[in-house]
Each structure stands twice: as C-alpha cells, then as structure tokens.
Design a protein around this motif. Structure first.
Motif, PDB file in Angstrom:
ATOM      1  N   THR A   1       0.849  -1.189   0.000  1.00 22.87           N
ATOM      2  CA  THR A   1       0.000   0.000   0.000  1.00 22.87           C
ATOM      3  C   THR A   1       0.885   1.240   0.000  1.00 22.87           C
ATOM      4  O   THR A   1       2.045   1.186   0.437  1.00 22.87           O
ATOM      5  CB  THR A   1      -0.902   0.054   1.249  1.00 22.87           C
ATOM      6  N   PRO A   2       0.346   2.376  -0.450  1.00 23.81           N
ATOM      7  CA  PRO A   2       1.121   3.616  -0.369  1.00 23.81           C
ATOM      8  C   PRO A   2       1.548   3.950   1.067  1.00 23.81           C
ATOM      9  O   PRO A   2       2.678   4.397   1.284  1.00 23.81           O
ATOM     10  CB  PRO A   2       0.161   4.670  -0.921  1.00 23.81           C
ATOM     11  N   GLU A   3       0.675   3.675   2.040  1.00 22.18           N
ATOM     12  CA  GLU A   3       1.040   3.968   3.421  1.00 22.18           C
ATOM     13  C   GLU A   3       2.193   3.081   3.896  1.00 22.18           C
ATOM     14  O   GLU A   3       3.118   3.562   4.562  1.00 22.18           O
ATOM     15  CB  GLU A   3      -0.145   3.810   4.371  1.00 22.18           C
ATOM     16  N   SER A   4       2.164   1.790   3.552  1.00 18.39           N
ATOM     17  CA  SER A   4       3.252   0.909   3.993  1.00 18.39           C
ATOM     18  C   SER A   4       4.570   1.320   3.343  1.00 18.39           C
ATOM     19  O   SER A   4       5.629   1.258   3.976  1.00 18.39           O
ATOM     20  CB  SER A   4       2.927  -0.555   3.712  1.00 18.39           C
ATOM     21  N   TYR A   5       4.517   1.756   2.089  1.00 17.61           N
ATOM     22  CA  TYR A   5       5.731   2.265   1.441  1.00 17.61           C
ATOM     23  C   TYR A   5       6.199   3.543   2.150  1.00 17.61           C
ATOM     24  O   TYR A   5       7.392   3.731   2.382  1.00 17.61           O
ATOM     25  CB  TYR A   5       5.484   2.517  -0.043  1.00 17.61           C
ATOM     26  N   GLY A   6       5.264   4.421   2.510  1.00 17.26           N
ATOM     27  CA  GLY A   6       5.613   5.633   3.242  1.00 17.26           C
ATOM     28  C   GLY A   6       6.263   5.315   4.578  1.00 17.26           C
ATOM     29  O   GLY A   6       7.238   5.964   4.978  1.00 17.26           O
ATOM     30  N   ARG A   7       5.759   4.296   5.255  1.00 19.68           N
ATOM     31  CA  ARG A   7       6.361   3.888   6.528  1.00 19.68           C
ATOM     32  C   ARG A   7       7.788   3.378   6.315  1.00 19.68           C
ATOM     33  O   ARG A   7       8.681   3.649   7.121  1.00 19.68           O
ATOM     34  CB  ARG A   7       5.495   2.839   7.220  1.00 19.68           C
ATOM     35  N   TYR A   8       7.988   2.672   5.224  1.00 21.59           N
ATOM     36  CA  TYR A   8       9.336   2.203   4.877  1.00 21.59           C
ATOM     37  C   TYR A   8      10.275   3.403   4.679  1.00 21.59           C
ATOM     38  O   TYR A   8      11.392   3.430   5.208  1.00 21.59           O
ATOM     39  CB  TYR A   8       9.270   1.336   3.619  1.00 21.59           C
ATOM     40  N   VAL A   9       9.817   4.392   3.915  1.00 21.22           N
ATOM     41  CA  VAL A   9      10.623   5.592   3.671  1.00 21.22           C
ATOM     42  C   VAL A   9      10.859   6.334   4.983  1.00 21.22           C
ATOM     43  O   VAL A   9      11.969   6.795   5.259  1.00 21.22           O
ATOM     44  CB  VAL A   9       9.958   6.496   2.613  1.00 21.22           C
ATOM     45  N   GLY A  10       9.835   6.445   5.808  1.00 25.04           N
ATOM     46  CA  GLY A  10       9.979   7.095   7.109  1.00 25.04           C
ATOM     47  C   GLY A  10      11.049   6.416   7.956  1.00 25.04           C
ATOM     48  O   GLY A  10      11.867   7.084   8.599  1.00 25.04           O
ATOM     49  N   ASP A  11      11.075   5.077   7.937  1.00 24.26           N
ATOM     50  CA  ASP A  11      12.117   4.336   8.666  1.00 24.26           C
ATOM     51  C   ASP A  11      13.512   4.675   8.136  1.00 24.26           C
ATOM     52  O   ASP A  11      14.465   4.772   8.904  1.00 24.26           O
ATOM     53  CB  ASP A  11      11.884   2.823   8.561  1.00 24.26           C
ATOM     54  N   LEU A  12      13.613   4.848   6.823  1.00 27.66           N
ATOM     55  CA  LEU A  12      14.909   5.220   6.243  1.00 27.66           C
ATOM     56  C   LEU A  12      15.345   6.613   6.683  1.00 27.66           C
ATOM     57  O   LEU A  12      16.543   6.891   6.812  1.00 27.66           O
ATOM     58  CB  LEU A  12      14.842   5.178   4.708  1.00 27.66           C
ATOM     59  N   PHE A  13      14.385   7.503   6.909  1.00 31.83           N
ATOM     60  CA  PHE A  13      14.682   8.885   7.272  1.00 31.83           C
ATOM     61  C   PHE A  13      15.004   9.084   8.751  1.00 31.83           C
ATOM     62  O   PHE A  13      15.606  10.095   9.113  1.00 31.83           O
ATOM     63  CB  PHE A  13      13.504   9.795   6.912  1.00 31.83           C
ATOM     64  N   THR A  14      14.602   8.169   9.627  1.00 31.49           N
ATOM     65  CA  THR A  14      14.750   8.411  11.072  1.00 31.49           C
ATOM     66  C   THR A  14      16.174   8.721  11.521  1.00 31.49           C
ATOM     67  O   THR A  14      16.339   9.535  12.443  1.00 31.49           O
ATOM     68  CB  THR A  14      14.192   7.240  11.910  1.00 31.49           C
ATOM     69  N   PRO A  15      17.231   8.162  10.917  1.00 28.00           N
ATOM     70  CA  PRO A  15      18.570   8.518  11.398  1.00 28.00           C
ATOM     71  C   PRO A  15      18.913  10.009  11.258  1.00 28.00           C
ATOM     72  O   PRO A  15      19.850  10.487  11.890  1.00 28.00           O
ATOM     73  CB  PRO A  15      19.511   7.674  10.514  1.00 28.00           C
ATOM     74  N   PHE A  16      18.147  10.720  10.460  1.00 28.05           N
ATOM     75  CA  PHE A  16      18.433  12.135  10.233  1.00 28.05           C
ATOM     76  C   PHE A  16      17.595  13.053  11.133  1.00 28.05           C
ATOM     77  O   PHE A  16      17.634  14.269  10.972  1.00 28.05           O
ATOM     78  CB  PHE A  16      18.201  12.482   8.759  1.00 28.05           C
ATOM     79  N   TRP A  17      16.861  12.466  12.052  1.00 27.26           N
ATOM     80  CA  TRP A  17      16.011  13.224  12.966  1.00 27.26           C
ATOM     81  C   TRP A  17      16.492  13.030  14.389  1.00 27.26           C
ATOM     82  O   TRP A  17      16.943  11.953  14.768  1.00 27.26           O
ATOM     83  CB  TRP A  17      14.556  12.772  12.823  1.00 27.26           C
ATOM     84  N   ASP A  18      16.382  14.091  15.184  1.00 29.43           N
ATOM     85  CA  ASP A  18      16.813  14.060  16.578  1.00 29.43           C
ATOM     86  C   ASP A  18      15.593  13.824  17.467  1.00 29.43           C
ATOM     87  O   ASP A  18      14.769  14.730  17.631  1.00 29.43           O
ATOM     88  CB  ASP A  18      17.489  15.386  16.935  1.00 29.43           C
ATOM     89  N   PRO A  19      15.477  12.631  18.061  1.00 34.45           N
ATOM     90  CA  PRO A  19      14.294  12.345  18.871  1.00 34.45           C
ATOM     91  C   PRO A  19      14.183  13.196  20.132  1.00 34.45           C
ATOM     92  O   PRO A  19      13.112  13.284  20.724  1.00 34.45           O
ATOM     93  CB  PRO A  19      14.438  10.862  19.216  1.00 34.45           C
ATOM     94  N   THR A  20      15.256  13.878  20.512  1.00 32.72           N
ATOM     95  CA  THR A  20      15.198  14.739  21.699  1.00 32.72           C
ATOM     96  C   THR A  20      14.724  16.156  21.349  1.00 32.72           C
ATOM     97  O   THR A  20      14.510  16.964  22.249  1.00 32.72           O
ATOM     98  CB  THR A  20      16.581  14.824  22.383  1.00 32.72           C
ATOM     99  N   ALA A  21      14.536  16.451  20.062  1.00 29.33           N
ATOM    100  CA  ALA A  21      14.133  17.801  19.642  1.00 29.33           C
ATOM    101  C   ALA A  21      12.673  18.097  19.945  1.00 29.33           C
ATOM    102  O   ALA A  21      12.265  19.252  19.953  1.00 29.33           O
ATOM    103  CB  ALA A  21      14.409  18.001  18.151  1.00 29.33           C
ATOM    104  N   GLY A  22      11.893  17.057  20.220  1.00 27.15           N
ATOM    105  CA  GLY A  22      10.500  17.238  20.608  1.00 27.15           C
ATOM    106  C   GLY A  22       9.646  17.894  19.540  1.00 27.15           C
ATOM    107  O   GLY A  22      10.007  17.949  18.358  1.00 27.15           O
ATOM    108  N   LEU A  23       8.507  18.404  19.981  1.00 25.56           N
ATOM    109  CA  LEU A  23       7.558  19.035  19.071  1.00 25.56           C
ATOM    110  C   LEU A  23       8.156  20.221  18.317  1.00 25.56           C
ATOM    111  O   LEU A  23       7.962  20.324  17.104  1.00 25.56           O
ATOM    112  CB  LEU A  23       6.287  19.455  19.818  1.00 25.56           C
TER     113      LEU A  23
END
Length: 161
Positions: free
Chosen positions: A58-80
């Motif tokens: 599905t497009p959403e499952s592909y989007g989730r795959y892409v989102g997983d690829l992008f997570t290393p470039f995001w800082d989880p401590t940056a919050g909202l």
C-alpha cells in the motif's frame, strides 16, 4: 587511396565540427529551479509509490518504509518544536506554490494548513498514483517520524473553498 581516405576523414571531421549545434549550460530563474525540484520530488515519490503498488504494497506501507529510512536524520530529543519546524521547512520547500499558515498552536500541539498540495494531480493521477494515494504515502512517512520522536501525528484534507 591514402590521399582519398585522408580527404574523406578531413571532410567528415569538418562537417561534424561545424555542423553540430553548440551546447550551453542553461540559466534558470529561481522559479524554474523550484519547478524542476518540485517536479522531481513529486516524480520520485509517485514512481516509488507506483512501484510499491506493483509489488502488492500500500502507499502507506511504502511511506512507513521511507519514514524508517529517514529516522537517522532526525533528533528524537528535539520534541515538538524540532519536528514541527523541520516539517514546515520541508513542506514550504516542496510545496512552494502553496500557502502555509499556522492555524493554532500551544506547547503540546500545532495545526497548520496548506494550499496547493495537490498541484501535480490537477490533471489526474501522476505516474499511476492518485492524490489520495500520495497523501497515504505522506502520512506513512510522517507518522513514523512522529512516532520516532515520541509525538502523535494526524492530518486531514479539508475543502474550505
């Protein structure tokens, strides 16, 4: 015979060197640069969605795959603030013809509204992908990034005239 070959090569060489159009590097306006980048982003996203659909995803499952690829470039401590500012920065760049406004915000949430997000789909599906499928893909990417940052994410399409 050698003399004939020499003249033939000279004539062919001169003909091709003088007859060929010269190449030049294009000079693009800022608007043209934005159009090219926007069209490529839309084409890459929709071609990926189209491929995922051909593989039974599905497009959403592909989007989730892409989102997983992008997570290393995001800082989880940056919050909202980190998440919202980065998403608005990306959306403003991708959807340069749209208008973005912050509808409401507080320390725990933000709600933005954008126009012209559907621009590449005004003529119908793009590379076999509908606007709705594009939104499903986008949701998949953003919900994974929000979850990575310990945030909740939702979106809605509204027709406000």
């Amino acid at each position: 015979m050698k003399l004939f070959t020499f003249f033939a090569i000279c004539i062919i060489g001169l003909t091709t060197s003088f007859g060929q159009d010269k190449f030049s590097v294009p000079e693009l306006s800022q608007e043209q640069v934005q159009q090219v980048l926007y069209n490529h982003v839309a084409a890459y996203a929709t071609s990926g969605i189209s491929y995922a659909k051909s593989m039974g995803k599905t497009p959403e499952s592909y989007g989730r795959y892409v989102g997983d690829l992008f997570t290393p470039f995001w800082d989880p401590t940056a919050g909202l603030p980190g998440f919202a500012n980065q998403i608005m920065f990306i959306l403003a760049g991708i959807h340069y013809t749209g208008e973005m406004k912050i509808v409401e915000q507080d320390e725990n949430s933000i709600r933005i509204q954008m126009t012209n997000v559907d621009m590449p789909f005004k003529q119908g599906p793009m590379l076999g992908v509908t606007y709705e499928e594009y939104l499903e893909f986008s949701y998949g990417v953003l919900v994974v990034l929000a979850d990575f940052m310990k945030l909740d994410f939702s979106h809605a399409v509204v027709d406000d005239g």
